[in-house]
Design an enzyme around this catalytic site. Structure first.
Site, PDB file in Angstrom:
ATOM      1  CB  VAL B  21      -0.970   0.206   1.263  1.00 18.25           C
ATOM      2  CG1 VAL B  21      -1.899   1.437   1.175  1.00 18.25           C
ATOM      3  CG2 VAL B  21      -1.991  -1.334   1.050  1.00 18.25           C
ATOM      4  CB  VAL B  40      -4.777  19.916  -2.189  1.00  9.54           C
ATOM      5  CG1 VAL B  40      -4.364  20.606  -0.750  1.00  9.54           C
ATOM      6  CG2 VAL B  40      -4.966  18.367  -1.888  1.00  9.54           C
ATOM      7  CD  GLU B 134     -13.950   5.705   3.123  1.00  7.67           C
ATOM      8  OE1 GLU B 134     -14.447   4.444   3.430  1.00  7.67           O
ATOM      9  OE2 GLU B 134     -14.753   6.607   2.918  1.00  7.67           O
ATOM     10  CB  VAL B 137     -13.892   0.069   6.922  1.00  7.00           C
ATOM     11  CG1 VAL B 137     -15.196  -1.159   6.735  1.00  7.00           C
ATOM     12  CG2 VAL B 137     -13.647   0.326   8.295  1.00  7.00           C
ATOM     13  CB  ILE B 141     -15.930   0.125  -0.670  1.00  2.18           C
ATOM     14  CG1 ILE B 141     -15.548  -1.100  -1.442  1.00  2.18           C
ATOM     15  CG2 ILE B 141     -17.378   0.307  -0.846  1.00  2.18           C
ATOM     16  CD1 ILE B 141     -16.257  -2.581  -0.909  1.00  2.18           C
ATOM     17  N   GLY B 192      -2.290 -15.270  -3.995  1.00  2.00           N
ATOM     18  CA  GLY B 192      -2.191 -14.056  -3.250  1.00  2.00           C
ATOM     19  C   GLY B 192      -3.138 -13.558  -2.593  1.00  2.00           C
ATOM     20  CD  GLU B 195      -1.168 -12.298   4.646  1.00  5.40           C
ATOM     21  OE1 GLU B 195      -0.082 -12.175   4.878  1.00  5.40           O
ATOM     22  OE2 GLU B 195      -1.512 -10.967   4.476  1.00  5.40           O
ATOM     23  CE  LYS B 210     -11.071  -5.124   6.483  1.00  2.00           C
ATOM     24  NZ  LYS B 210     -11.085  -6.237   5.755  1.00  2.00           N
ATOM     25  N   GLY B 312      -5.911  -4.737  -1.556  1.00  2.00           N
ATOM     26  CA  GLY B 312      -5.007  -4.852  -2.669  1.00  2.00           C
ATOM     27  C   GLY B 312      -4.405  -3.555  -2.540  1.00  2.00           C
TER      28      GLY B 312
END
Lengths: 446, 446
Positions: B21, B40, B134, B137, B141, B192, B195, B210, B312
């Site tokens: 990430v 911004v 955001e 969870v 989405i 993948g 785990e 969550k 992902g």
């Protein structure tokens, strides 16, 4: 921290319009007053409800003492103005007046935004107040906020929406019950899902206004109602619906906004509303009845879908109240919501350059070599075929080989520019083996 | 209006963690720099990436000169801190340190929030900075923002979520391919999606974190991981999946947060994670593969669903960047995002009082009167039966009437408190005509 609601003066809220949505907004402001105060950090004081006729009988939740026919005077004494009257005037003038007087505004008015969005945005920006409109697109479904805020760090590629519940109900009934269009529209009218004059829905005007708003938000570009290519569902037949199912599709009225480029490679935005075939496995294909859903394809986020009730007084009021809490919080805690984002300023391209697929149904002479001839016509125009189905079109028709025998040919193409596909259909229609072009529908969602 | 990005100093952004990430966050900050600045109103200047080992080989998008092992020093020089390292420590200490130094923070760390959310919220509130999450969870989405903001004027009744992609993939493969659990888990590992040690997913720990976050947001009440009743999918068999299909259901691992009341009528919140049967027509039933979706039932908005990629690196990075834009805009334009809302402060009730339905599969003696006996046992405990299916359990088994003949009985109940259903199953198991209780699954989504 959120201050105690009792530690500061209440915020004055004015509601413009007291139809189905307005009544529900008043009901929620009244019955949820304590919760709203806890969430905002101030009490929300309903100071008036502007209506055309104060003498009409109304739901008892609306205190008659709050009714006024003088919307102009009302907005001058409000901190937050909620516009749920619909139509262009006097909604536009009242909102501009409210903004000039320093009120933050919340509107559910898609037609107003699709036509005068930039004017309202500019006025709100000038005055330093919020303009929120979650309820204007897809009713209760949070879609404006996710696109304006959650996806602010991403690039949207395409938005596909079922944003008109009336037409979705009609097409769904045609699909599930085999009704024809007129029957399904009558049923929708009987249930209150369609107006006595269903034009705005079935001709796609309502969906087009929402498409303009979604395209503006998703692509940081001003898109107005006039930029939207629009086709309604009035040409969709029970036969189309049946053939859609036979080829693994459903027919939906889609609002489509996507990035594209014209023949010169100029990048731009394509915005259109039309009935289309969707593969049955597509997440939007399962959206039944009067529900709405918006499917978003973004570069990093991938595929997202937002689903819920797109209309109705109570769901729409929920979206309005969410916005009221946001703009009211800004008045308590400071800050501003998103302003118009039009920095990308992309050209709106004609649908002719949109890359899409067609499913064409033809009545052709039922003899060997016809398919080859039709296929050659497509190939000569660079349109490749994804699938073909051939079958006798009429039970008890003349036998194959008979000069008058007719077969039904269903051709699904691969992707090509809309203009090429349209020209190809015209050329195919001119072949002497082709008796008629029964229907032409785009295939989307691939 | 949004100021020109060039008119003010850039905002300094620090990233903690550089796994999948983190790398994508760095990539987006780099490649989308101009778009982000336009949104911004200031340039975002990546001032450093904290990692455990600066010498590990990394994606070339990460400038080695930005790497540092000293996260503490890094957060002290940032305006916005993005935490994508995961785990409790040092993430917790670094975020608290960042907040104390006046940085706004964005985190994707569900475990940290589920365990230490109130501490982080309180620190952010004290310092007057934003805490956004955001990505914690359901990945890409947008669900946190809609629940925190769009539904702020509504009352949520229930949240049903498919919030773990690994288990959804596993159950989906069991459903579509008839695989057993071990085979499906091995396949998910090979792809993948799971785990090497799949415990956190298959035992429901990830989903429970969550669920705690969603419950806190939806019900304005502090709910921690320890409050969540948790059952994983390890007991789900290929046979369960097959019987689910035969009775018109699919099996999903659901995170459920709902309002309820205990036997005394005290209102509270129920939060649980367990495999459950969902009717095939439920919108969540069509959520395939590693996708996630959250279904929300609200008083006014009605039914809403949010669907997309729940995990992902790239999708999660999209959600992180959306938050970065929001908190960065607040630093440019003033204002604050939502703070912790725990004013409702409802008790978390035990699952025993949750009203649910059971589907119970039994091996029973295959002779007349057995169903009557089982049904009488249910009736005596106030549990009513919605449907029963009876069939020989084994091909080639002893014929009916033979003392050793066995039938398979599938009973689906109507709604009753979980504790009553559990006690009823125990009582039924004790009947001498019942050979064994093969499986017990809750039925949700009605």
């Amino acid at each position: 921290m959120v201050p105690s609601p009792d530690s500061r003066p209440p915020l004055r809220v004015a509601v413009l319009g007291c139809g189905v949505v307005g009544t529900e907004v008043v009901r929620l402001l009244t019955t949820q007053a304590d919760d709203l105060a806890a969430r905002v950090g101030a009490h929300l004081d309903l100071v008036g409800v502007a209506v055309r006729d104060v003498d009409v009988e109304r739901d008892p939740v609306v205190d008659r003492a709050l009714l006024t026919a003088d919307g102009t005077a009302l907005v001058e004494k409000a901190d937050v103005v909620v516009e749920v009257m619909g139509g262009i005037e006097p909604a536009r003038s009242l909102l501009l007046h409210a903004i000039e007087h320093g009120a933050s505004v919340v509107t559910a008015n898609k037609a107003l935004l699709a036509q005068h969005g930039p004017t309202l945005y500019a006025a709100a920006d000038e005055a330093g107040v919020d303009l929120y409109f979650e309820a204007a697109v897809a009713g209760a479904i949070p879609i404006v906020r996710p696109v304006r805020e959650s996806l602010a760090g991403d690039h949207v590629r395409r938005v596909l929406g079922i944003v008109n519940g009336t037409t979705n109900y009609v097409l769904d009934r045609m699909t599930s019950e085999g009704l024809d269009l007129d029957q399904a529209v009558k049923e929708a009218q009987a249930l209150g899902y369609a107006e006595a004059d269903p034009t705005a829905d079935v001709e796609g005007y309502d969906a087009a206004a929402k498409a303009a708003i979604l395209a503006s938000l998703a692509f940081h570009t001003r898109v107005s109602l006039d930029d939207v290519h629009r086709e309604g569902i009035t040409a969709v037949t029970a036969d189309d619906v049946e053939w859609a199912a036979r080829t693994g599709h459903v027919i939906k009225l889609l609002a489509i906004a996507e990035r594209g480029e014209d023949a010169d490679g100029t990048a731009g935005v394509l915005v259109r509303v039309h009935p289309a075939l969707l593969p049955q496995a597509h997440p939007l294909a399962g959206v039944r009845g009067a529900f709405n859903a918006v499917f978003v394809e973004a570069e990093s986020a991938g595929e997202l879908m937002f689903y819920g009730r797109g209309a109705g007084g109570v769901p729409t009021a929920s979206a309005v109240l969410g916005d009221v809490v946001s703009v009211a919080r800004h008045r308590v805690l400071g800050g501003r919501g998103p302003v118009e984002s039009s920095y990308a300023d992309l050209p709106v391209l004609p649908t002719a350059v949109a890359r899409t697929r067609y499913q064409v149904r033809l009545e052709v002479a039922d003899r060997p070599g016809v398919l080859a001839q039709v296929a050659a016509e497509l190939a000569s125009r660079g349109v490749s075929i994804e699938a073909v189905r051939q079958s006798p079109s009429v039970e008890g028709a003349p036998a194959r080989g008979d000069a008058s025998a007719v077969a039904h040919l269903v051709i699904t193409t691969h992707t090509a520019p809309d203009a090429s596909l349209r020209a190809t259909v015209d050329a195919v229609a001119g072949l002497d083996v082709v008796r008629s072009v029964v229907s032409v529908l785009r295939v989307e969602g691939i």
